[in-house]
Design an enzyme around this catalytic site. Structure first.
Site, PDB file in Angstrom:
ATOM      1  CD  GLU A   1     -10.283 -19.252  78.621  1.00 30.10           C
ATOM      2  OE1 GLU A   1      -9.628 -18.718  79.511  1.00 30.10           O
ATOM      3  OE2 GLU A   1     -11.421 -19.704  78.795  1.00 30.10           O
TER       4      GLU A   1
ATOM      5  CB  CYS B   1     -11.683 -28.594  75.382  1.00 34.21           C
ATOM      6  SG  CYS B   1     -13.235 -27.715  75.310  1.00 34.21           S
TER       7      CYS B   1
ATOM      8  CB  CYS C   1     -21.443 -18.431  71.570  1.00 39.70           C
ATOM      9  SG  CYS C   1     -22.587 -19.617  70.812  1.00 39.70           S
TER      10      CYS C   1
ATOM     11  CB  CYS D   1     -26.905 -21.581  76.297  1.00 37.14           C
ATOM     12  SG  CYS D   1     -27.078 -22.396  74.709  1.00 37.14           S
TER      13      CYS D   1
ATOM     14  CB  CYS E   1     -23.154 -21.072  78.095  1.00 38.24           C
ATOM     15  SG  CYS E   1     -21.608 -20.959  77.190  1.00 38.24           S
TER      16      CYS E   1
ATOM     17  CB  CYS F   1     -18.343 -27.170  80.298  1.00 38.81           C
ATOM     18  SG  CYS F   1     -17.756 -28.757  79.887  1.00 38.81           S
TER      19      CYS F   1
HETATM   20  N1  SAH Z   1     -21.675 -24.561  71.378  1.00 39.47           N
HETATM   21  C1  SAH Z   1     -21.506 -25.941  71.511  1.00 39.47           C
HETATM   22  C2  SAH Z   1     -20.160 -26.353  72.017  1.00 39.47           C
HETATM   23  C3  SAH Z   1     -19.541 -25.538  73.110  1.00 39.47           C
HETATM   24  S1  SAH Z   1     -20.258 -25.666  74.706  1.00 39.47           S
HETATM   25  C4  SAH Z   1     -22.607 -26.543  72.366  1.00 39.47           C
HETATM   26  O1  SAH Z   1     -23.334 -25.801  73.001  1.00 39.47           O
HETATM   27  O2  SAH Z   1     -22.735 -27.753  72.353  1.00 39.47           O
HETATM   28  C5  SAH Z   1     -19.773 -27.295  75.229  1.00 39.47           C
HETATM   29  C6  SAH Z   1     -20.677 -27.894  76.293  1.00 39.47           C
HETATM   30  O3  SAH Z   1     -20.561 -27.195  77.548  1.00 39.47           O
HETATM   31  C7  SAH Z   1     -22.131 -27.833  75.907  1.00 39.47           C
HETATM   32  O4  SAH Z   1     -22.790 -29.040  76.163  1.00 39.47           O
HETATM   33  C8  SAH Z   1     -22.633 -26.759  76.810  1.00 39.47           C
HETATM   34  O5  SAH Z   1     -24.003 -26.867  76.996  1.00 39.47           O
HETATM   35  C9  SAH Z   1     -21.842 -26.985  78.062  1.00 39.47           C
HETATM   36  N2  SAH Z   1     -21.840 -25.849  78.976  1.00 39.47           N
HETATM   37  C10 SAH Z   1     -21.907 -24.548  78.661  1.00 39.47           C
HETATM   38  N3  SAH Z   1     -21.896 -23.791  79.767  1.00 39.47           N
HETATM   39  C11 SAH Z   1     -21.811 -24.639  80.820  1.00 39.47           C
HETATM   40  C12 SAH Z   1     -21.727 -24.450  82.231  1.00 39.47           C
HETATM   41  N4  SAH Z   1     -21.721 -23.239  82.766  1.00 39.47           N
HETATM   42  N5  SAH Z   1     -21.643 -25.547  83.009  1.00 39.47           N
HETATM   43  C13 SAH Z   1     -21.609 -26.781  82.455  1.00 39.47           C
HETATM   44  N6  SAH Z   1     -21.679 -27.015  81.131  1.00 39.47           N
HETATM   45  C14 SAH Z   1     -21.780 -25.959  80.324  1.00 39.47           C
HETATM   46 FE1  SF4 Z   2     -22.916 -21.078  72.564  1.00 40.87          FE
HETATM   47 FE2  SF4 Z   2     -22.444 -21.652  75.093  1.00 40.87          FE
HETATM   48 FE3  SF4 Z   2     -24.807 -22.245  74.034  1.00 40.87          FE
HETATM   49 FE4  SF4 Z   2     -22.622 -23.643  73.300  1.00 40.87          FE
HETATM   50  S1  SF4 Z   2     -23.549 -23.592  75.342  1.00 40.87           S
HETATM   51  S2  SF4 Z   2     -24.227 -22.788  71.950  1.00 40.87           S
HETATM   52  S3  SF4 Z   2     -21.096 -22.013  73.403  1.00 40.87           S
HETATM   53  S4  SF4 Z   2     -23.990 -20.179  74.300  1.00 40.87           S
END
Ligand code: SAH
Ligand code: SF4
Length: 382
Positions: free
Chosen positions: A91, A104, A111, A115, A118, A344
């Protein structure tokens, strides 16, 4: 095999043209047609010699990604889901604001970092995007938006690599894509307006500083290694001390004099006053003078499989106040496109669940719950 020219930065296109016996300025013309005018048909490229156009038809093409869906939010945010084949989709989200238009962009299908908060992480890793697939998101969005807003001026002024995937785990495709974004003959974005967001792949932060320094956002999310490793498993490999030292090294090459720390606010997990105080002490320990970081607090966007909750607005504001009172520049991110799941970490689209990962994460959770209770840690630490 014919080449997709979206895969090339200007250097690579010049090399390609050289192999066709063409001069460098031809590559520049071609690059401008593709990126500045959105052209796909070589016949349209009227200032290229007919002989070159004929050669190109046999050797190359310009092809974006099929659009699976497009959603326009009440607040003007637009989300596209692109098909990258074999059941995978990524996306891109356009976020209009008064003074800028931000896109974005995704860097991977899924990934591998995993995390906890996420939804992309919960899907597991499918594959890296190619340079062309990263560029195609911007190429499509920019030219779609120009038509949509009936303008020939640039609409997208900022790019953030904050879509699906960890950009620094797809480094070799990322860097040429960034170069296309920055190139005056491409999208002409300034380095300060292109941001790579990373969960902290330390060696690649050092390489990016040398190869293609752009603005950097680091997903911090926790003030200590115990909690960070729990939320961002990559912390086990690159713990906070290494990460913050790498941030300091990056700053001497960065186009901005600060790093943005992203901090996703999770109810009862990392949002307590103790966490704020620990965070202040942590960043101050590494500050080499003046402002060197800015905090961006992101209210968590919940999804059912996470088992986590968004911090209350009062908690987020109280946390922000503690950081601000300690002299740290702090903003709270507005959630945009809520009605179309464009926020996000919600960028999962219709991508199929990777069951094995979901199972693995569930097992890990059980394991950690057991470990925590046997250590009888007070919950505030977490
Ligand atoms: N992988 C990279 C970039 C993509 S995620 C990273 O982790 O930085 C972009 C941002 O969205 C990151 O700061 C991530 O921690 C945040 N993010 C991921 N899942 C989220 C969620 N469910 N709610 C709010 N922020 C989130
Ligand atoms: Fe990957 Fe999501 Fe963690 Fe970013 S926040 S590194 S996209 S798992």
């Amino acid at each position: 095999m014919r080449a997709n020219l979206l895969d090339f930065d200007l250097e690579a296109l010049a090399l390609f043209c050289d192999q066709l016996g063409e001069k460098r300025f031809r590559a520049t013309q071609l690059f401008r047609w593709i990126h500045q005018k959105g052209a796909t048909d070589f016949e349209q490229m009227s200032d290229l010699a007919k002989s070159l156009r004929e050669k190109l038809v046999g050797r190359a093409f310009v092809q974006g990604l099929p659009v699976i869906s497009q959603h326009i939010s009440a607040d003007g945010t637009i989300k596209w889901l692109f098909d990258v084949g074999e059941g995978n989709a990524v996306e891109a989200v356009f976020i209009p604001e008064d003074d800028r238009g931000t896109l974005c962009v995704s860097s991977q299908a899924g990934c591998a970092v995993g995390c906890r908060f996420c939804s992309t992480g919960h899907q597991g890793f499918s594959r890296n995007l190619s340079t062309g697939e990263i560029v195609a998101q911007l190429w499509f969005a920019e030219h779609f938006l120009r038509k949509h807003f009936k303008t020939s001026d640039r609409v997208i002024s900022n790019v953030v690599m904050m879509g699906m995937g960890e950009p620094l785990q797809n480094y070799s495709a990322l860097v040429p894509a960034l170069r296309v974004m920055l190139d005056d003959h491409g999208y002409g974005l300034s380095r300060r307006r292109v941001t790579v967001s990373t969960s902290g792949v330390v060696p690649m932060m050092d390489r990016l500083a040398l190869d293609c320094p752009v603005a950097l956002a680091v997903s911090l999310h926790a003030p200590n290694d115990g909690l960070r490793s729990h939320l961002v498993p990559l912390n086990q490999k690159y713990p906070l001390d290494e990460l913050l030292q790498a941030c300091n090294r990056y700053l001497s090459h960065a186009p901005r004099d600060f790093i943005t720390f992203e901090y996703c606010m999770l109810d009862g997990v990392n949002d307590q006053p103790e966490h704020a105080r620990e965070l202040i002490a942590l960043v101050k320990k590494y500050a080499t003078g003046g402002v060197w970081c800015k905090f961006n607090l992101i209210p968590f966007n919940p999804f059912p499989a996470s088992g986590l909750k968004r911090s209350s607005q009062e908690r987020v504001l109280a946390f922000a106040k503690l950081l601000l009172d300690a002299g740290l520049v702090t903003t709270v991110r507005k959630t945009r496109g809520d009605d179309i799941d464009a926020a996000c970490g919600q960028l999962a689209g219709d991508v199929k669940d990777r069951t094995n990962v979901v199972v693995r994460m569930a097992q890990r959770r059980t394991l950690e719950v057991q470990t925590n209770s046997s250590l009888a840690k007070p919950t505030e630490e977490y």
